[in-house]
Write a protein that holds these residues in place. Structure first.
Motif, PDB file in Angstrom:
ATOM      1  N   THR A   1      40.606  78.610  39.777  1.00 45.24           N
ATOM      2  CA  THR A   1      40.973  77.793  40.921  1.00 45.24           C
ATOM      3  C   THR A   1      41.494  76.431  40.479  1.00 45.24           C
ATOM      4  O   THR A   1      40.943  75.809  39.582  1.00 45.24           O
ATOM      5  CB  THR A   1      39.735  77.589  41.823  1.00 45.24           C
ATOM      6  N   ALA A   2      42.546  75.994  41.137  1.00 44.58           N
ATOM      7  CA  ALA A   2      43.062  74.653  40.875  1.00 44.58           C
ATOM      8  C   ALA A   2      42.179  73.631  41.571  1.00 44.58           C
ATOM      9  O   ALA A   2      41.457  73.958  42.515  1.00 44.58           O
ATOM     10  CB  ALA A   2      44.494  74.546  41.386  1.00 44.58           C
ATOM     11  N   ASP A   3      42.242  72.412  41.102  1.00 40.43           N
ATOM     12  CA  ASP A   3      41.515  71.308  41.722  1.00 40.43           C
ATOM     13  C   ASP A   3      40.024  71.601  41.806  1.00 40.43           C
ATOM     14  O   ASP A   3      39.425  71.648  42.882  1.00 40.43           O
ATOM     15  CB  ASP A   3      42.097  70.990  43.101  1.00 40.43           C
ATOM     16  N   ILE A   4      39.425  71.784  40.636  1.00 36.69           N
ATOM     17  CA  ILE A   4      38.015  72.143  40.559  1.00 36.69           C
ATOM     18  C   ILE A   4      37.350  71.398  39.408  1.00 36.69           C
ATOM     19  O   ILE A   4      38.002  71.037  38.432  1.00 36.69           O
ATOM     20  CB  ILE A   4      37.850  73.675  40.390  1.00 36.69           C
ATOM     21  N   ALA A   5      36.058  71.154  39.544  1.00 35.19           N
ATOM     22  CA  ALA A   5      35.256  70.575  38.465  1.00 35.19           C
ATOM     23  C   ALA A   5      33.995  71.415  38.323  1.00 35.19           C
ATOM     24  O   ALA A   5      33.423  71.858  39.328  1.00 35.19           O
ATOM     25  CB  ALA A   5      34.879  69.133  38.787  1.00 35.19           C
ATOM     26  N   VAL A   6      33.589  71.670  37.087  1.00 35.72           N
ATOM     27  CA  VAL A   6      32.356  72.409  36.833  1.00 35.72           C
ATOM     28  C   VAL A   6      31.543  71.670  35.779  1.00 35.72           C
ATOM     29  O   VAL A   6      32.089  70.982  34.918  1.00 35.72           O
ATOM     30  CB  VAL A   6      32.607  73.866  36.377  1.00 35.72           C
ATOM     31  N   LEU A   7      30.234  71.825  35.884  1.00 36.46           N
ATOM     32  CA  LEU A   7      29.305  71.281  34.898  1.00 36.46           C
ATOM     33  C   LEU A   7      28.471  72.431  34.379  1.00 36.46           C
ATOM     34  O   LEU A   7      27.947  73.232  35.178  1.00 36.46           O
ATOM     35  CB  LEU A   7      28.403  70.217  35.538  1.00 36.46           C
ATOM     36  N   VAL A   8      28.354  72.536  33.071  1.00 38.61           N
ATOM     37  CA  VAL A   8      27.591  73.621  32.452  1.00 38.61           C
ATOM     38  C   VAL A   8      26.576  73.039  31.478  1.00 38.61           C
ATOM     39  O   VAL A   8      26.691  71.890  31.050  1.00 38.61           O
ATOM     40  CB  VAL A   8      28.514  74.607  31.697  1.00 38.61           C
ATOM     41  N   GLU A   9      25.596  73.867  31.133  1.00 35.23           N
ATOM     42  CA  GLU A   9      24.682  73.510  30.047  1.00 35.23           C
ATOM     43  C   GLU A   9      24.497  74.739  29.179  1.00 35.23           C
ATOM     44  O   GLU A   9      24.658  75.872  29.641  1.00 35.23           O
ATOM     45  CB  GLU A   9      23.343  72.994  30.560  1.00 35.23           C
ATOM     46  N   ALA A  10      24.186  74.499  27.919  1.00 32.50           N
ATOM     47  CA  ALA A  10      24.001  75.596  26.983  1.00 32.50           C
ATOM     48  C   ALA A  10      22.971  75.209  25.938  1.00 32.50           C
ATOM     49  O   ALA A  10      22.843  74.037  25.577  1.00 32.50           O
ATOM     50  CB  ALA A  10      25.318  75.946  26.300  1.00 32.50           C
ATOM     51  N   ASP A  11      22.254  76.211  25.480  1.00 31.07           N
ATOM     52  CA  ASP A  11      21.348  76.006  24.359  1.00 31.07           C
ATOM     53  C   ASP A  11      22.173  75.979  23.080  1.00 31.07           C
ATOM     54  O   ASP A  11      23.211  76.638  22.976  1.00 31.07           O
ATOM     55  CB  ASP A  11      20.326  77.142  24.280  1.00 31.07           C
ATOM     56  N   VAL A  12      21.710  75.199  22.125  1.00 28.59           N
ATOM     57  CA  VAL A  12      22.347  75.166  20.811  1.00 28.59           C
ATOM     58  C   VAL A  12      21.397  75.898  19.868  1.00 28.59           C
ATOM     59  O   VAL A  12      20.229  75.544  19.735  1.00 28.59           O
ATOM     60  CB  VAL A  12      22.597  73.723  20.338  1.00 28.59           C
ATOM     61  N   LEU A  13      21.895  76.939  19.254  1.00 24.50           N
ATOM     62  CA  LEU A  13      21.086  77.795  18.397  1.00 24.50           C
ATOM     63  C   LEU A  13      20.802  77.104  17.059  1.00 24.50           C
ATOM     64  O   LEU A  13      21.530  76.189  16.656  1.00 24.50           O
ATOM     65  CB  LEU A  13      21.804  79.124  18.181  1.00 24.50           C
ATOM     66  N   PRO A  14      19.746  77.523  16.375  1.00 21.12           N
ATOM     67  CA  PRO A  14      19.395  76.883  15.096  1.00 21.12           C
ATOM     68  C   PRO A  14      20.528  76.884  14.073  1.00 21.12           C
ATOM     69  O   PRO A  14      20.607  75.990  13.236  1.00 21.12           O
ATOM     70  CB  PRO A  14      18.209  77.717  14.595  1.00 21.12           C
ATOM     71  N   ASP A  15      21.424  77.868  14.158  1.00 22.62           N
ATOM     72  CA  ASP A  15      22.542  77.905  13.204  1.00 22.62           C
ATOM     73  C   ASP A  15      23.713  77.023  13.647  1.00 22.62           C
ATOM     74  O   ASP A  15      24.759  76.992  13.000  1.00 22.62           O
ATOM     75  CB  ASP A  15      23.010  79.333  12.971  1.00 22.62           C
ATOM     76  N   GLY A  16      23.552  76.297  14.779  1.00 18.17           N
ATOM     77  CA  GLY A  16      24.585  75.387  15.248  1.00 18.17           C
ATOM     78  C   GLY A  16      25.570  75.991  16.230  1.00 18.17           C
ATOM     79  O   GLY A  16      26.435  75.288  16.737  1.00 18.17           O
ATOM     80  N   HIS A  17      25.459  77.283  16.503  1.00 24.01           N
ATOM     81  CA  HIS A  17      26.336  77.904  17.490  1.00 24.01           C
ATOM     82  C   HIS A  17      25.848  77.585  18.901  1.00 24.01           C
ATOM     83  O   HIS A  17      24.656  77.366  19.125  1.00 24.01           O
ATOM     84  CB  HIS A  17      26.393  79.420  17.288  1.00 24.01           C
ATOM     85  N   VAL A  18      26.771  77.586  19.846  1.00 29.34           N
ATOM     86  CA  VAL A  18      26.448  77.319  21.241  1.00 29.34           C
ATOM     87  C   VAL A  18      26.258  78.651  21.962  1.00 29.34           C
ATOM     88  O   VAL A  18      27.122  79.522  21.919  1.00 29.34           O
ATOM     89  CB  VAL A  18      27.577  76.508  21.907  1.00 29.34           C
TER      90      VAL A  18
END
Length: 108
Positions: free
Chosen positions: A78-95
């Protein structure tokens, strides 16, 4: 555009609807991060769209486009949109796969 965004980046947090969202560290290591994606008219060419990506940390900045890539990276977003996300960061540095926290239409 800044006047129409549903969030502000203030005091080390991303504030959305009065709630501050920030990452989490453990022993100076980021273990959870948040980020945002905004898709809005390009101010230099209103017929086109611009995408703005940012985050609480580098990991949050990575999580935001990952969410976009996994949930509609094409023109179907969709155009004209904003989203906020969160994620865990794994011990190896990957998201880890990000979770959607907020989503709002922009009134531009």
């Amino acid at each position: 555009m800044a006047g129409t965004l549903p969030f502000r980046v203030l005091d080390g947090a991303i504030q959305w609807d009065g709630t501050a969202h920030s990452g989490e560290t453990d022993n100076n290591t980021v273990v959870r991060a948040c980020g945002y994606v905004v898709r809005a008219p390009n101010v230099h060419n209103p017929a086109r769209r611009a995408v703005l990506v940012g985050g609480w940390s580098t990991y949050g900045t990575i999580a935001a486009p990952r969410r976009r890539a996994e949930h509609g990276a094409g023109r179907s977003v969709t155009a004209d949109i904003a989203v906020l996300v969160e994620a865990d960061v794994l011990p190896d540095g990957h998201v880890a796969p990000p979770r959607l926290l907020h989503k709002a239409s922009l009134h531009v």
